[in-house]
Write an enzyme that holds these catalytic residues in place. Structure first.
Site, PDB file in Angstrom:
ATOM      1  N   GLY A   1       0.826  -0.969  -0.434  1.00  0.00           N
ATOM      2  CA  GLY A   1      -0.176  -0.156   0.284  1.00  0.00           C
ATOM      3  C   GLY A   1       1.440   1.470  -0.148  1.00  0.00           C
ATOM      4  O   GLY A   1       1.770   0.789   0.888  1.00  0.00           O
TER       5      GLY A   1
ATOM      6  N   ARG B   1       1.140  -4.966  -6.317  1.00  0.00           N
ATOM      7  CA  ARG B   1       1.420  -6.683  -5.197  1.00  0.00           C
ATOM      8  C   ARG B   1       2.259  -6.835  -6.383  1.00  0.00           C
ATOM      9  O   ARG B   1       1.959  -6.431  -7.631  1.00  0.00           O
ATOM     10  CB  ARG B   1      -0.409  -6.582  -4.625  1.00  0.00           C
ATOM     11  CG  ARG B   1      -0.397  -5.699  -3.789  1.00  0.00           C
ATOM     12  CD  ARG B   1      -1.110  -5.840  -2.540  1.00  0.00           C
ATOM     13  NE  ARG B   1      -0.948  -5.435  -1.461  1.00  0.00           N
ATOM     14  CZ  ARG B   1      -1.662  -3.786  -0.670  1.00  0.00           C
ATOM     15  NH1 ARG B   1      -2.050  -3.148  -2.012  1.00  0.00           N
ATOM     16  NH2 ARG B   1      -1.279  -3.966   0.499  1.00  0.00           N
TER      17      ARG B   1
ATOM     18  N   ASP C   1       5.455  -5.320   6.268  1.00  0.00           N
ATOM     19  CA  ASP C   1       5.256  -6.967   6.418  1.00  0.00           C
ATOM     20  C   ASP C   1       5.720  -7.485   5.382  1.00  0.00           C
ATOM     21  O   ASP C   1       6.276  -8.677   5.453  1.00  0.00           O
ATOM     22  CB  ASP C   1       4.029  -7.364   7.310  1.00  0.00           C
ATOM     23  CG  ASP C   1       4.497  -6.937   8.850  1.00  0.00           C
ATOM     24  OD1 ASP C   1       5.903  -7.024   9.241  1.00  0.00           O
ATOM     25  OD2 ASP C   1       3.278  -7.070   9.635  1.00  0.00           O
TER      26      ASP C   1
ATOM     27  N   THR D   1       3.584   3.257   5.577  1.00  0.00           N
ATOM     28  CA  THR D   1       2.446   1.761   5.552  1.00  0.00           C
ATOM     29  C   THR D   1       1.503   2.825   7.029  1.00  0.00           C
ATOM     30  O   THR D   1       1.522   3.003   8.197  1.00  0.00           O
ATOM     31  CB  THR D   1       1.913   0.966   5.947  1.00  0.00           C
ATOM     32  OG1 THR D   1       0.434   0.618   6.767  1.00  0.00           O
ATOM     33  CG2 THR D   1       2.671  -0.142   7.444  1.00  0.00           C
TER      34      THR D   1
ATOM     35  N   ASP E   1      -0.958   2.219   8.269  1.00  0.00           N
ATOM     36  CA  ASP E   1      -1.414   1.650   9.523  1.00  0.00           C
ATOM     37  C   ASP E   1      -1.133   1.422  10.944  1.00  0.00           C
ATOM     38  O   ASP E   1      -1.111   1.659  11.748  1.00  0.00           O
ATOM     39  CB  ASP E   1      -1.983   0.143   8.779  1.00  0.00           C
ATOM     40  CG  ASP E   1      -3.181  -0.131   7.963  1.00  0.00           C
ATOM     41  OD1 ASP E   1      -4.069   0.636   7.807  1.00  0.00           O
ATOM     42  OD2 ASP E   1      -2.986  -1.008   7.415  1.00  0.00           O
TER      43      ASP E   1
ATOM     44  N   ASP F   1       1.382  -0.238  12.038  1.00  0.00           N
ATOM     45  CA  ASP F   1       0.993  -1.697  12.793  1.00  0.00           C
ATOM     46  C   ASP F   1       2.981  -2.779  12.460  1.00  0.00           C
ATOM     47  O   ASP F   1       2.028  -4.473  12.117  1.00  0.00           O
ATOM     48  CB  ASP F   1      -0.190  -2.580  11.586  1.00  0.00           C
ATOM     49  CG  ASP F   1       0.236  -2.870   9.914  1.00  0.00           C
ATOM     50  OD1 ASP F   1       1.316  -2.120   9.823  1.00  0.00           O
ATOM     51  OD2 ASP F   1      -0.867  -3.591   9.443  1.00  0.00           O
TER      52      ASP F   1
ATOM     53  N   ARG G   1      -7.738  -3.055   8.522  1.00  0.00           N
ATOM     54  CA  ARG G   1      -8.672  -4.388   8.201  1.00  0.00           C
ATOM     55  C   ARG G   1      -8.021  -4.610   9.336  1.00  0.00           C
ATOM     56  O   ARG G   1      -9.054  -5.261  10.462  1.00  0.00           O
ATOM     57  CB  ARG G   1      -8.191  -4.745   6.624  1.00  0.00           C
ATOM     58  CG  ARG G   1      -9.288  -4.131   6.290  1.00  0.00           C
ATOM     59  CD  ARG G   1      -9.512  -4.758   4.982  1.00  0.00           C
ATOM     60  NE  ARG G   1      -7.727  -5.111   3.987  1.00  0.00           N
ATOM     61  CZ  ARG G   1      -7.423  -4.000   2.929  1.00  0.00           C
ATOM     62  NH1 ARG G   1      -8.445  -3.796   2.128  1.00  0.00           N
ATOM     63  NH2 ARG G   1      -6.474  -4.506   2.731  1.00  0.00           N
TER      64      ARG G   1
HETATM   65  P1  ADP Z   1       2.645  -4.521   2.851  1.00  0.00           P
HETATM   66  O1  ADP Z   1       4.259  -4.677   1.820  1.00  0.00           O
HETATM   67  O2  ADP Z   1       2.251  -3.876   2.864  1.00  0.00           O
HETATM   68  O3  ADP Z   1       2.508  -5.622   3.614  1.00  0.00           O
HETATM   69  P2  ADP Z   1       2.029  -6.549   0.866  1.00  0.00           P
HETATM   70  O4  ADP Z   1       1.154  -7.191   2.297  1.00  0.00           O
HETATM   71  O5  ADP Z   1       0.730  -6.950  -0.445  1.00  0.00           O
HETATM   72  O6  ADP Z   1       1.974  -5.294   1.365  1.00  0.00           O
HETATM   73  O7  ADP Z   1       3.421  -7.311   0.373  1.00  0.00           O
HETATM   74  C1  ADP Z   1       3.246  -6.494  -0.727  1.00  0.00           C
HETATM   75  C2  ADP Z   1       4.215  -7.885  -1.946  1.00  0.00           C
HETATM   76  O8  ADP Z   1       5.145  -8.561  -1.542  1.00  0.00           O
HETATM   77  C3  ADP Z   1       3.530  -8.483  -2.576  1.00  0.00           C
HETATM   78  O9  ADP Z   1       2.981  -8.377  -3.580  1.00  0.00           O
HETATM   79  C4  ADP Z   1       4.510 -10.010  -2.798  1.00  0.00           C
HETATM   80  O10 ADP Z   1       5.191  -9.098  -4.104  1.00  0.00           O
HETATM   81  C5  ADP Z   1       5.295  -9.166  -1.956  1.00  0.00           C
HETATM   82  N1  ADP Z   1       4.967 -10.690  -0.500  1.00  0.00           N
HETATM   83  C6  ADP Z   1       4.285 -11.031  -0.030  1.00  0.00           C
HETATM   84  N2  ADP Z   1       4.396 -11.484   0.737  1.00  0.00           N
HETATM   85  C7  ADP Z   1       5.029 -12.018   0.654  1.00  0.00           C
HETATM   86  C8  ADP Z   1       5.817 -13.299   1.101  1.00  0.00           C
HETATM   87  N3  ADP Z   1       5.167 -14.064   2.044  1.00  0.00           N
HETATM   88  N4  ADP Z   1       7.091 -13.891   0.504  1.00  0.00           N
HETATM   89  C9  ADP Z   1       7.347 -12.879  -0.441  1.00  0.00           C
HETATM   90  N5  ADP Z   1       6.834 -11.813  -1.112  1.00  0.00           N
HETATM   91  C10 ADP Z   1       5.531 -11.502   0.039  1.00  0.00           C
END
Ligand code: ADP
Length: 323
Positions: free
Chosen positions: A14, A75, A106, A128, A130, A132, A174
Site C-alpha cells: 500500500g 502487489r 510486512d 504504511t 496503518d 502496524d 482492516r
Molecule cells: P505490505 O508490504 O504493505 O504488507 P503486501 O502484503 O501486499 O503489502 O505485500 C507486498 C508485496 O510483497 C506482495 O505483492 C508480494 O510481491 C511481496 N510479498 C508479500 N508477502 C510475501 C511473502 N510471504 N513472500 C515473498 N514475498 C511476499
C-alpha cells in the site's frame, strides 16, 4: 563483498504519504557517496519485468512534499514464488544492482528477506499508514493519515453538534486499530471500535451515547475501524435504539493521500539516509526502524516474528476523557 556501486529502490504494498521523502533521501544519500541509484517501478513487478531506470539527485526535486509514490507501487503474486524471487535476483544482477532499499509493509519485507537469501543485499523501510509493523514504533505515513482523518472528522463534528446528531465515522484499518484509536482520542470520540478488541454494541456504543446525552453532550462520535464493520448499518442501529439522528461517513482513500506532515517527511528522510548507510556498511536483511524515538536497525527475520499489541492504557484513557 566488493565495493557498492549501484543500488535500487522500490515501493511495495500500500502507498503511504512520505514514501517520496524516503526515496529522495535514498537517491541523494547514494549520490553523495558516489553510488548509482536505479528506481524500480511498481514494487517487485518492476524487478521481475526490468521496469528500472536511473535516478539522479535533481530528478527527485519537488517530490518531498508530494503524497503517493513517484515509483508507483503494486502487489506482485509472481514474486511470492521461488521462481519469481530467482527471476528478480537475476534482473537485479543484469542491472548491476548490488543492494536494494524496499519501502513497504510486512509483506514487502518478507519479499526483501527472500531476495537477501537469493544474494541481493536488502534493507527495508516501514511505510504504511496503518502503523502496524511490530518492530518499529513508527511507520511512514501514519501521522499524515491521522491528520487527514482528524481534519475531516472535525468538520463532521461541527455539523453534528449544530444538529445534535450522532456520527459514525469509518476509518482505515482492516487488521489494526491504530488509526481509529489515535484519531478517536484526538477527536474526542465517545466510542472507538477496533479489530484488536471484541466489542459489545449495547455496552460499547449505545451506552456511552445515551449516558453522554444524559450528561448534556450535544454530539456523539463513534470511530469504527473498517476491519470491524461498516458505518452505515451501525448508524442505522444507533438511530433505531436511541432515536438520535445518526449519520455515517466512510473516509476511505482520502486517508492515503495528501502532502506528508513534518513528522512523515522527517522520519522518511532519516530512514532513507540510514538505509543507504547500512548498505554502504555491507549490511543485508535489515530493517530501519524507530525504537525509543531513535532510528536503529533490526534483522528482518527477527522483526517479522515480533507481535504488536494495542496500548490498553490508551483505550482506558479514551473512555475517561470522553466522559
Ligand atoms: P505490505 O508490504 O504493505 O504488507 P503486501 O502484503 O501486499 O503489502 O505485500 C507486498 C508485496 O510483497 C506482495 O505483492 C508480494 O510481491 C511481496 N510479498 C508479500 N508477502 C510475501 C511473502 N510471504 N513472500 C515473498 N514475498 C511476499
Amino acid at each position: 563483498m566488493g565495493e557498492l556501486k549501484t543500488i535500487g529502490v522500490l515501493t511495495s504494498g500500500g502507498d503511504a504519504p512520505g514514501m517520496n521523502a524516503a526515496i529522495r533521501a535514498v537517491v541523494r544519500t547514494a549520490a553523495y557517496n558516489g553510488i548509482r541509484v536505479m528506481g524500480v517501478r511498481k514494487g517487485y513487478n518492476g524487478l521481475i519485468t526490468g521496469d528500472i531506470f536511473e535516478m539522479n539527485p535533481r530528478g527527485v526535486s519537488e517530490t518531498l512534499q508530494r503524497g503517493g509514490t513517484v515509483l508507483q507501487t503494486a502487489r506482485c503474486q509472481e514474486f511470492r514464488t521461488a521462481e519469481g524471487v530467482a527471476r528478480a535476483a537475476e534482473i537485479a544482477r543484469i542491472f548491476g544492482i548490488d543492494g536494494l532499499v524496499v519501502i513497504g509493509g510486512d509483506g514487502s519485507f518478507r519479499g526483501a528477506r527472500d531476495l537477501s537469501a537469493a544474494g541481493v543485499s536488502t534493507i527495508g523501510i516501514p511505510g504504511t499508514i496503518d502503523n502496524d509493523i511490530a518492530c518499529t514504533e513508527y511507520c511512514i505515513g501514519f501521522d499524515t493519515a491521522l491528520n487527514t482523518a482528524m481534519e475531516a472528522i472535525d468538520k463532521i463534528r461541527d455539523t453534528a453538534t449544530s444538529h445534535e446528531r450522532s456520527s459514525v465515522i469509518e476509518v482505515m484499518g482492516r487488521d489494526a486499530g491504530y488509526i481509529a484509536l489515535h484519531v478517536g482520542i484526538s477527536c474526542g470520540a465517545e466510542a472507538i471500535i477496533i479489530p484488536e478488541k471484541t466489542f459489545n454494541f449495547d455496552e460499547d456504543v449505545l451506552r456511552p451515547i445515551i449516558e453522554g446525552k444524559n450528561r448534556g453532550k450535544s454530539h456523539y462520535l463513534v470511530i469504527l475501524a473498517e476491519g470491524v464493520g461498516s458505518a452505515i448499518p451501525m448508524a442505522q442501529e444507533i438511530e433505531k435504539h436511541t432515536g438520535i439522528s445518526t449519520k455515517a461517513t466512510v473516509l476511505g482513500h482520502i486517508q492515503r493521500g495528501g502532502s506528508p506532515t513534518v513528522q512523515d517527511r522527517l522520519v522518511a528522510s532519516r530512514m532513507g539516509f540510514a538505509a543507504v548507510e547500512l548498505l554502504i556498511a555491507g549490511k543485508t536483511n535489515r530493517l530501519v526502524v524507530m525504537q525509543n524515538n531513535k532510528i536503529v536497525d533490526v534483522d528482518i527475520t527477527e522483526g517479522l516474528e515480533m507481535q504488536k499489541s494495542i496500548d490498553e492504557n490508551l483505550i482506558r484513557m479514551s473512555k475517561v476523557l470522553s466522559w
